[in-house]
Each structure stands twice: as structure tokens, then as C-alpha cells.
Design an enzyme around this catalytic site. Structure first.
Site, PDB file in Angstrom:
ATOM      1  N   TYR A 145       1.096  -4.078  12.065  1.00  0.00           N
ATOM      2  CA  TYR A 145       0.589  -3.109  11.846  1.00  0.00           C
ATOM      3  C   TYR A 145       1.510  -2.003  12.581  1.00  0.00           C
ATOM      4  O   TYR A 145       2.572  -1.096  12.629  1.00  0.00           O
ATOM      5  CB  TYR A 145      -0.438  -2.143  11.705  1.00  0.00           C
ATOM      6  CG  TYR A 145      -1.216  -2.644   9.754  1.00  0.00           C
ATOM      7  CD1 TYR A 145      -1.346  -4.182   9.994  1.00  0.00           C
ATOM      8  CD2 TYR A 145      -1.560  -2.039   9.221  1.00  0.00           C
ATOM      9  CE1 TYR A 145      -2.184  -5.004   9.457  1.00  0.00           C
ATOM     10  CE2 TYR A 145      -2.017  -2.336   8.164  1.00  0.00           C
ATOM     11  CZ  TYR A 145      -2.745  -4.153   8.097  1.00  0.00           C
ATOM     12  OH  TYR A 145      -2.990  -4.280   6.653  1.00  0.00           O
TER      13      TYR A 145
ATOM     14  N   ASN B  37     -10.500  -3.424   2.651  1.00  0.00           N
ATOM     15  CA  ASN B  37     -10.595  -2.801   1.235  1.00  0.00           C
ATOM     16  C   ASN B  37     -11.630  -1.961   0.160  1.00  0.00           C
ATOM     17  O   ASN B  37     -12.457  -2.474   1.524  1.00  0.00           O
ATOM     18  CB  ASN B  37      -9.661  -3.978   1.068  1.00  0.00           C
ATOM     19  CG  ASN B  37      -8.004  -3.926   0.905  1.00  0.00           C
ATOM     20  OD1 ASN B  37      -7.137  -3.170   1.314  1.00  0.00           O
ATOM     21  ND2 ASN B  37      -7.387  -5.574   0.748  1.00  0.00           N
TER      22      ASN B  37
ATOM     23  N   HIS C 173       0.741  -0.861  -0.082  1.00  0.00           N
ATOM     24  CA  HIS C 173       0.109   0.426  -0.538  1.00  0.00           C
ATOM     25  C   HIS C 173       1.186   1.628  -0.015  1.00  0.00           C
ATOM     26  O   HIS C 173      -0.129   2.713   0.649  1.00  0.00           O
ATOM     27  CB  HIS C 173      -1.231   0.060   1.145  1.00  0.00           C
ATOM     28  CG  HIS C 173      -1.873  -1.392   1.443  1.00  0.00           C
ATOM     29  ND1 HIS C 173      -3.252  -0.824   0.628  1.00  0.00           N
ATOM     30  CD2 HIS C 173      -2.067  -2.310   1.165  1.00  0.00           C
ATOM     31  CE1 HIS C 173      -3.683  -2.077   1.173  1.00  0.00           C
ATOM     32  NE2 HIS C 173      -3.184  -2.854   1.992  1.00  0.00           N
TER      33      HIS C 173
HETATM   34  C1  HEM Z   1      -1.450  -1.803   5.179  1.00  0.00           C
HETATM   35  C2  HEM Z   1       0.294  -6.026   6.864  1.00  0.00           C
HETATM   36  C3  HEM Z   1      -4.164  -8.144   5.275  1.00  0.00           C
HETATM   37  C4  HEM Z   1      -5.992  -3.889   4.112  1.00  0.00           C
HETATM   38  C5  HEM Z   1      -0.254  -2.315   4.908  1.00  0.00           C
HETATM   39  C6  HEM Z   1       0.804  -2.690   5.974  1.00  0.00           C
HETATM   40  C7  HEM Z   1       1.682  -3.571   6.121  1.00  0.00           C
HETATM   41  C8  HEM Z   1       0.459  -4.698   5.875  1.00  0.00           C
HETATM   42  C9  HEM Z   1       3.175  -4.049   7.022  1.00  0.00           C
HETATM   43  C10 HEM Z   1       2.151  -1.357   6.096  1.00  0.00           C
HETATM   44  C11 HEM Z   1       1.703  -0.431   6.461  1.00  0.00           C
HETATM   45  C12 HEM Z   1       2.235   0.722   7.115  1.00  0.00           C
HETATM   46  O1  HEM Z   1       3.355   0.423   6.529  1.00  0.00           O
HETATM   47  O2  HEM Z   1       1.557   1.266   7.802  1.00  0.00           O
HETATM   48  C13 HEM Z   1      -0.598  -7.074   6.228  1.00  0.00           C
HETATM   49  C14 HEM Z   1      -0.663  -8.264   7.016  1.00  0.00           C
HETATM   50  C15 HEM Z   1      -2.012  -8.604   6.238  1.00  0.00           C
HETATM   51  C16 HEM Z   1      -2.754  -8.002   6.245  1.00  0.00           C
HETATM   52  C17 HEM Z   1       0.088  -9.080   7.706  1.00  0.00           C
HETATM   53  C18 HEM Z   1      -2.298  -9.965   6.517  1.00  0.00           C
HETATM   54  C19 HEM Z   1      -1.547 -11.663   6.577  1.00  0.00           C
HETATM   55  C20 HEM Z   1      -5.030  -7.032   4.790  1.00  0.00           C
HETATM   56  C21 HEM Z   1      -6.404  -6.895   4.253  1.00  0.00           C
HETATM   57  C22 HEM Z   1      -6.595  -5.718   4.314  1.00  0.00           C
HETATM   58  C23 HEM Z   1      -5.780  -4.872   4.449  1.00  0.00           C
HETATM   59  C24 HEM Z   1      -7.002  -8.226   4.783  1.00  0.00           C
HETATM   60  C25 HEM Z   1      -8.051  -5.446   4.296  1.00  0.00           C
HETATM   61  C26 HEM Z   1      -9.503  -5.825   5.151  1.00  0.00           C
HETATM   62  C27 HEM Z   1      -4.758  -2.773   4.055  1.00  0.00           C
HETATM   63  C28 HEM Z   1      -4.811  -1.347   4.335  1.00  0.00           C
HETATM   64  C29 HEM Z   1      -3.990  -1.095   4.353  1.00  0.00           C
HETATM   65  C30 HEM Z   1      -2.399  -2.068   4.608  1.00  0.00           C
HETATM   66  C31 HEM Z   1      -6.097  -0.342   4.157  1.00  0.00           C
HETATM   67  C32 HEM Z   1      -2.844   0.588   4.036  1.00  0.00           C
HETATM   68  C33 HEM Z   1      -2.515   1.547   5.211  1.00  0.00           C
HETATM   69  C34 HEM Z   1      -2.774   3.182   4.874  1.00  0.00           C
HETATM   70  O3  HEM Z   1      -3.140   3.740   4.332  1.00  0.00           O
HETATM   71  O4  HEM Z   1      -1.524   3.283   5.539  1.00  0.00           O
HETATM   72  N1  HEM Z   1      -0.437  -3.657   5.576  1.00  0.00           N
HETATM   73  N2  HEM Z   1      -1.833  -6.804   5.957  1.00  0.00           N
HETATM   74  N3  HEM Z   1      -4.795  -5.715   4.634  1.00  0.00           N
HETATM   75  N4  HEM Z   1      -2.991  -3.442   4.682  1.00  0.00           N
HETATM   76 FE1  HEM Z   1      -2.312  -4.971   5.074  1.00  0.00          FE
END
Ligand code: HEM
Ligand code: NDP
Length: 506
Positions: free
Chosen positions: A358, A148, A74
Site C-alpha cells: 500500500y 472488506n 478499488h
Molecule cells: C486497495 C493491494 C488484499 C482491502 C488496494 C490497493 C492495492 C492493494 C495496491 C490500492 C491502494 C491505493 O492505491 O491507495 C493488495 C494486495 C493484496 C490485497 C497486494 C493481497 C496480496 C486485500 C485484502 C483486503 C483488501 C485481503 C481486505 C481484507 C483493500 C481496500 C482497498 C485496497 C479496502 C481500498 C482502500 C481505499 O479505499 O483507498 N489493495 N490488496 N485488500 N485493498 Fe487491497
């Protein structure tokens, strides 16, 4: 910024206060020393530079440190401030502060939209799910909806996340996107097929962040102080309707303006055309969950709306652009673990792992005191045990004792339910989710039928997969046809025909 009591400014109002445009500031070094001309440097006669020229060293050293790690996923995003308004009484199912009280009650918020797989400078129009993350600055702490624009996800085993993401990013040798790796993961983890049905429909290439929906995906728990709870899914439906690009339009837009969705959002808010979303809940009791055809903790499944109807409860509006992208969007730290009293994670294993990931990445990306960055600060926070650390910039709670002191009166509020319906018994095991079975292809077929009711959408789906899968090796392509053939035999056949035609054309 800080008043020594740990109460930051409402982060919401921060940006306005940092720059007073009516003042004519004096140009200085970072230490405040006035400098007559930023272009001048000190040198010996017409020879080399002098190290004592602090102004030049100051400029270069700060420039050298401008970049911070981009988000590991992202990375490309855009965002804005806004407000949530409670529109319906839902006190029968929740005691959450933001969702109770008079109808019309407002809560300030920040939303960030994003693509998933691309780097910080990548295209807004790539085929990808879109992130839809919102931070609500509530009276009882920050509540983050890290959602999402798709109601399901590719996986249900948390261990798969790093490997899955690697296949969607760049090949370790060529540093190119790799269609074979992309599809190889998916055909060997066919629980992803439901998400693929959405991703390769035209909703995989939204034409505007304003014109797409958002979904919690996971089941969350709304619990009450007596320990009772319901499972919920949260939906945000765009009041602007849906707008998508087809495959070729998305490609052309990328060439023309790769920041199109970012610009569309900024320009709309700048002209006062404020986008809004109506928020809904699907509600399921624990007893219903036990009898539900699908596992309520399986992130690859939706709850059919005929069985679990959408119940409206609020409206979210974005109405103010940021003043500084880096300070307010790049440094924003959203985390599913940011919850408020009355919300709990369900036992969805992917959500459970996200509860760790996160805040962990924020400590890496922004530093241990990331919660002191104004955009991340809750309206009220007081924890005298959390102290010191690199870049502690909020006064560090001044002379407050750094332990639970009997000399310092602190109010303790019990907001944790004491009883819970859920009881887990048995041995610790090494587990993976169930093998993929026929039941996993039912909802993808449901979506294929939904596409069938929208003129041209099934054809576009076949075309979108064909263009992408034609880049994969032959045996992987065969497995792609087989996988979609399990959703619908005719779909499998059509895909084979269209994809092999693309291959022949290359
Ligand atoms: C961003 C991990 C699943 C939605 C991120 C980030 C990580 C991460 C490390 C970066 C955050 C940052 O640097 O601030 C994971 C892991 C998942 C997973 C380990 C599953 C095991 C999901 C799922 C969704 C999701 C299922 C939605 C239902 C998001 C969104 C962001 C994000 C929207 C961006 C947040 C922003 O705008 O700063 N994720 N994620 N992720 N993830 Fe996940
Ligand atoms: P319904 O007929 O009650 O609802 C269909 C849902 O599909 C609506 O939410 C609609 O959103 C959404 N939809 C319409 N076109 C597309 C598209 N091109 N891509 C993705 N979603 C689309 O059906 P069910 O609840 O029984 O679900 C049928 C299928 O719809 C599911 O298998 C699932 O794939 C998909 N779906 C279901 C959702 C749910 O929460 N139950 C949510 C989203 C999709 P809208 O018309 O508002 O834009």
C-alpha cells in the site's frame, strides 16, 4: 498549514478551513496576477495565438495534468468523515490508546467505501466485494483498518494477487471483461470458493454502503508491552441492517444511476441521517490458535462465532461529507501497515505482503510525500530524518537537524513489546500454502446452509452464478459445477442445470 514542527492541522478539520465562502475572491492566474476576463486570450490581429499569454497557457497546462493514476484496485469509491466512540472496557486484552481510557472517548476518522475490480468511473452496483477502509486519527498515530465487506478473501498465497486481479479485470486483447478468465482462475484456485459463496449471494450486490458489514478478514495481534498477545478479528456490523439488490435490480440500477451507492451515502449524511456501525472483536489466545481446526493465518477461513463470540467495544459513526472529493477521498492513502502501539500484523502471508504494497503504491500514485497531504497527516508526527523530496509542502521541519542530534532534545517512547510468544524456527524455504483439501469446502457449506435459512437466497445464488458463468467456455463451466459440487452435490447439479439453460437461451 505547517508550523515548522511537523504538526499539521488535524486533517479532520482541514477542509472547513480551505474555503471561506463569505469572501469574494479576486480571479487570478496561479501566480496570483489578477485577470479581468477568463474568456479572453491574446492573438495577433485575427491570426494565431501568442505564446506570451500566460493566463491561457496556465489554464491549459494545469488542465493537462489534472489526472493522477487511479488506484490499481478499488478505484471507484466514496467516503466521509466521522468518529469512533469507545463503548466498552476492553483493557484486559489491549493497551491501544484509542481503545483504552474513559468509556465515551472519541477518535476522529475518515472512511472510504469502494468496489474492487472496476475503473474509477465504473458502476457502484457491480457484483464485487466492497472495500471498507477507515483511517483513525489517534493520539498515537494513524491506525488504518483496510477491510472488506466479506470476512474472507479469494486467496491465501500473496503471489496470487496480481494474477487473480488480472483475471477479474479486462482481457489484454479485447479490453473486455472475460468470464472464462474470471472462472478459469477460480476453478484452478479453489481455496477461493468460500469467498465466491458470499460474492454470488445477494450480499455481492449491496444496495447501500450504509447497509453492509465490514470485516478485518485477517487475524491481527493485540499485543501488550510485556510481550503477551491475543489474535483478534474485527467486525463492523451495520446499525442500519443489511440491504442488497438481486442480480436484475443491480443491473437496472446500473443503467439508471451507476453512482447510486455514492449518492445514497452523500445524501444520507447531508440530511443528518448519519450511518453507524457497532464494532466487535473475536478474540483467540495463541494457545487456542495452536489447537484451532483451521490455520489462523488462512484468509479463506472465518472463526465460528459459537466458539469465538463477538465482543462489542465501540461504535463508528459517519457524520460529515467532504468539501472536496479529490483532495480528501481520491488522495486518501489507506495502508494496513499504518498501525499504532499495541497492534501488530499476524503471520498471515497475505497481510504480510499488504504491509509492503500500500505505501509502495501511494508513492507511485500520490508521490513520495503523500503523507504530507492533509487528509493523510497524523495528528502528531515528528521524524527529522525523513526530509526533502518532490512536493515537500509542509515546511520540511524548518531548521531542525536532519539527523539524531545530541543538540536537539527529542523524546523517545518505547512502545514495542520485547518478548513474543511466537518463535519461528527452521530453514528458509520456497513455499505455497497447503493444497486445497476437503476442509476448505466445510465453511462454504456452512454459508450455503446460512443461505438456506433465508427465503429465496439459495435460488438467487444459483441464478447469480448461472448468469455469470454462462459467459465462460464449456470446459470451464464444467469445472465450475464440479467445484460447487464439492461444497454440496445438489448445488453442483442445480448450477449445471441453471447455467446450461442460460447458455441455451443466449
Ligand atoms: C486497495 C493491494 C488484499 C482491502 C488496494 C490497493 C492495492 C492493494 C495496491 C490500492 C491502494 C491505493 O492505491 O491507495 C493488495 C494486495 C493484496 C490485497 C497486494 C493481497 C496480496 C486485500 C485484502 C483486503 C483488501 C485481503 C481486505 C481484507 C483493500 C481496500 C482497498 C485496497 C479496502 C481500498 C482502500 C481505499 O479505499 O483507498 N489493495 N490488496 N485488500 N485493498 Fe487491497
Ligand atoms: P453463525 O451462524 O454464528 O453466523 C452466521 C454469519 O453469517 C453471521 O455473521 C451473519 O451475519 C452471516 N450471514 C448471514 N447471511 C449471510 C449471507 N447471505 N452472506 C454472508 N454472510 C451472511 O455462523 P458461523 O460463525 O458458524 O459461520 C457460518 C458461516 O457464516 C461461515 O461459514 C461463513 O461463511 C459465514 N460467516 C461467518 C462469519 C464469522 O465471522 N464467523 C462472518 C460472516 C459470515 P449477520 O446475520 O450479522 O448479517
Amino acid at each position: 498549514l505547517a508550523n515548522g514542527k511537523g504538526e499539521g492541522p488535524a486533517a479532520y478539520a482541514y477542509a472547513e478551513s480551505t474555503y471561506r465562502y463569505n469572501e469574494k475572491p479576486v480571479y487570478t492566474t496561479t501566480s496570483g496576477c489578477p485577470v479581468d476576463d477568463p474568456k479572453k486570450y491574446q492573438r495577433l490581429a485575427n491570426g494565431p495565438l501568442l505564446l506570451q499569454d500566460f493566463h491561457l497557457i496556465d489554464l491549459l497546462a494545469n488542465f493537462d495534468r489534472e489526472r493522477i493514476p487511479e488506484r490499481v484496485v478499488h478505484a471507484k469509491g466514496a467516503g466521509a468523515y466521522g468518529e469512533f466512540e469507545l463503548t466498552h472496557n476492553i483493557s484486559d486484552i489491549t493497551t491501544i490508546d484509542m481503545l483504552t481510557g474513559p468509556i465515551g472517548k472519541k477518535t476522529p476518522l475518515l472512511t472510504r467505501f469502494s468496489t474492487v475490480g472496476g475503473e474509477k468511473g465504473s458502476s457502484d452496483t457491480a457484483r464485487d466485494p466492497r472495500g471498507f477502509a477507515t483511517k483513525f486519527y489517534t493520539e498515537e498515530g494513524n491506525w488504518d483498518w483496510v477491510f472488506n465487506n466479506t470476512p474472507v478473501f479469494f486467496l491465501r498465497d500473496p503471489t496470487n494477487f496480481p494474477t487473480f486481479i488480472h483475471t477479474q479485470k479486462r482481457n489484454p486483447q479485447t479490453n473486455l471483461k472475460d468470464a472464462t478468465a474470471f472462472w478459469d482462475y477460480l476453478v484452478t484456485h479453489q481455496e477461493s470458493v468460500h469467498q465466491l459463496m458470499t460474492l454470488f449471494s445477494d450480499r455481492g450486490t449491496p444496495a447501500s454502503f450504509r447497509k453492509m458489514h465490514g470485516y478485518s478478514g485477517h487475524a491481527y495481534k493485540f499485543s501488550k508491552p510485556d510481550g503477551s498477545f491475543v489474535y483478534v478479528q474485527i467486525h463492523l456490523k451495520s446499525d442500519q441492517g443489511i440491504a442488497t439488490f438481486n442480480n436484475e435490480e443491480a443491473g437496472a440500477k446500473n443503467g439508471e444511476n451507476p453512482d447510486w451507492l455514492t449518492q445514497d451515502l452523500f445524501d444520507a449524511i447531508a440530511r443528518g441521517d448519519n450511518p453507524s456501525w457497532t464494532t466487535y472483536l473475536q478474540v483467540m489466545t495463541p494457545e487456542q490458535a495452536e489447537k484451532f481446526r483451521y490455520n489462523v493465518f488462512d484468509l479463506t477461513k472465518v472463526w465460528p462465532q459459537s466458539e469465538f463470540p463477538l465482543r462489542p467495544f465501540g461504535r463508528m459513526t459517519l457524520n460529515r461529507n467532504v468539501q472536496n472529493y479529490f483532495a480528501e477521498i481520491e488522495q486518501a492513502a489507506f495502508a494496513p501497515s499504518n498501525m499504532v502501539p499495541g497492534v501488530e500484523p499476524s503471520a498471515d502471508l497475505v497481510l504480510q505482503s499488504r504491509m509492503f504494497s500500500y505505501a509502495d503504491t501511494h508513492r507511485h500514485r500520490l508521490g513520495g510525500n503523500f503523507h504530507q497531504i492533509p487528509v493523510n497527516m497524523p495528528l502528531h508526527a515528528f521524524n527529522p530524518i525523513v526530509r526533502d523530496g518532490l512536493m515537500n509542502v509542509n515546511g520540511n521541519l524548518g531548521a531542525n537537524p536532519n539527523y539524531q542530534s545530541s543538540y536537539r532534545p527529542v523524546t523517545y517512547k518505547n512502545t514495542r513489546p520485547t518478548v513474543s510468544h511466537e518463535q519461528w524456527t527452521g530453514q528458509a524455504t520456497w513455499a505455497i500454502f497447503d493444497d486445497v483439501k476437503d476442509i476448505d469446502y466445510e465453511q462454504p457449506l456452512g454459508l450455503w446452509k446460512v443461505l438456506g435459512k433465508q427465503p429465496g437466497q439459495q435460488d438467487n445464488f444459483v441464478h447469480n452464478v448461472a448468469v455469470h458463468a454462462s459467459g465462460a467456455k464449456k470446459d470451464t463451466r464444467e469445472k465450475v459445477y464440479e467445484m460447487f459440487g464439492r461444497v454440496d452435490a445438489d448445488l453442483g447439479k442445480r448450477l449445471k442445470e441453471a447455467t446450461e439453460k442460460e447458455v441455451a437461451g443466449k
